[in-house]
Design an enzyme around this catalytic site. Sequence first.
Site, mmCIF file in Angstrom:
data_model
loop_
_atom_site.group_PDB
_atom_site.id
_atom_site.type_symbol
_atom_site.label_atom_id
_atom_site.label_comp_id
_atom_site.label_asym_id
_atom_site.label_seq_id
_atom_site.Cartn_x
_atom_site.Cartn_y
_atom_site.Cartn_z
ATOM 1 N N LYS A 45 11.600 32.764 13.965
ATOM 2 C CA LYS A 45 10.127 32.761 13.809
ATOM 3 C C LYS A 45 9.549 32.235 12.512
ATOM 4 O O LYS A 45 8.379 32.533 12.236
ATOM 5 C CB LYS A 45 9.295 34.048 14.395
ATOM 6 C CG LYS A 45 9.637 34.837 15.465
ATOM 7 C CD LYS A 45 10.182 33.898 16.513
ATOM 8 C CE LYS A 45 8.928 33.373 17.164
ATOM 9 N NZ LYS A 45 9.634 32.641 18.581
ATOM 10 N N HIS A 100 20.265 30.379 12.926
ATOM 11 C CA HIS A 100 19.613 31.264 12.530
ATOM 12 C C HIS A 100 20.672 32.205 11.487
ATOM 13 O O HIS A 100 20.252 33.364 11.142
ATOM 14 C CB HIS A 100 18.974 32.445 13.401
ATOM 15 C CG HIS A 100 18.002 31.888 14.266
ATOM 16 N ND1 HIS A 100 16.772 31.244 13.480
ATOM 17 C CD2 HIS A 100 17.531 32.021 15.708
ATOM 18 C CE1 HIS A 100 15.891 30.945 14.358
ATOM 19 N NE2 HIS A 100 16.392 31.185 15.632
ATOM 20 N N SER A 130 4.486 37.016 14.650
ATOM 21 C CA SER A 130 5.008 35.815 15.495
ATOM 22 C C SER A 130 6.039 36.416 16.502
ATOM 23 O O SER A 130 6.085 36.475 17.683
ATOM 24 C CB SER A 130 5.475 34.666 14.839
ATOM 25 O OG SER A 130 5.992 33.626 15.678
#
Length: 288
Positions: A45, A100, A130
């Site tokens: 995010k 990530h 988010s």
Amino acid sequence: MVDNNLYRLYHGLMLPKIAHTDESLNYLQNFQVKDDDTFAVTYPKSGTTWMQEILPPLLNGGDLTSVQTIPNWDRVPWLEETQAPVLLDKLPSPRAIVSHMPCHLMPSSFFNSKAKVIYVARNPKDVLVSSFYFHKMANFLEDPGTFEEFTDKFLSGKVLFGKWTDHVKSWRNPELADRILYITYEEMLQDLREVLGRILNFLGRELSADALDRVVNNSTFKNMKTNTMSNYSLVPDVVLDQKKSNFLRKGIAGDWKNHFSPELNAKFTSVIQEEMKGSNIKFSWDNE
Ligand code: PPS
């Protein structure tokens, strides 16, 4: 308690089962990084989809065809997701790849390569907001509970890819030296053209002023929202229910101010400050 139906633990990190299999994580570990690969690394995010929009035209001389015809997840694949083995081996070089992963879980070939990394950080308060809405709309994730409950999970690292602070700190690895460029989501919001100039310079590439304008224009929040190749509308509602919350939700900095009580803000700030102490990492939002 980690919900074993939804998540798997990988080196202590919670990963969604829908997106990561034994095969894909094995592929990640043995992945052969090429010297001309470019990685955009983010904590979830923090601007991943935005980088998937930006990197292809910056690497190919400004051509927007792939951005208009190929879904973001196929265009700039995730290194660690189920589709990686299918996608990455046939992706033409120079490849743009997102991840990530914290730095220490990158494949060993990455450390022996000259591949470059663009690390995008975002104010963790906005990351939390988010992510909270993402958990409401993503049917493969647990319900986030109340905002306060979700904040506690976030601060203790019982969320996807672990603690934000650990992620950010892991990527300040001095071994990477000039192979890594640090940017923030907030800088991109403030002056995307300037940040794209920095990325081009870092990658040793050039674009004409017109081409750069077109890339900037194509990757505004408004335009990405209507690009079916980038707004996740190709994903069925049973997986991502955009009636509950859009994937491209607000695209702003500071939405946390609409969600944090003064008490929650004090608690959040003090935990993050404590964990960043001694790291020498400074962000524009530190004193917000
Ligand atoms: S994920 O699930 O980790 O891939 O999500 P990620 O893409 O990293 O983050 C999603 C948030 O990024 C916002 N976003 C943008 N903001 C501004 N401009 C552009 N062009 C843009 N593209 C994506 C997206 O709206 C999510 O943030 P929130 O705050 O929820 O709106």
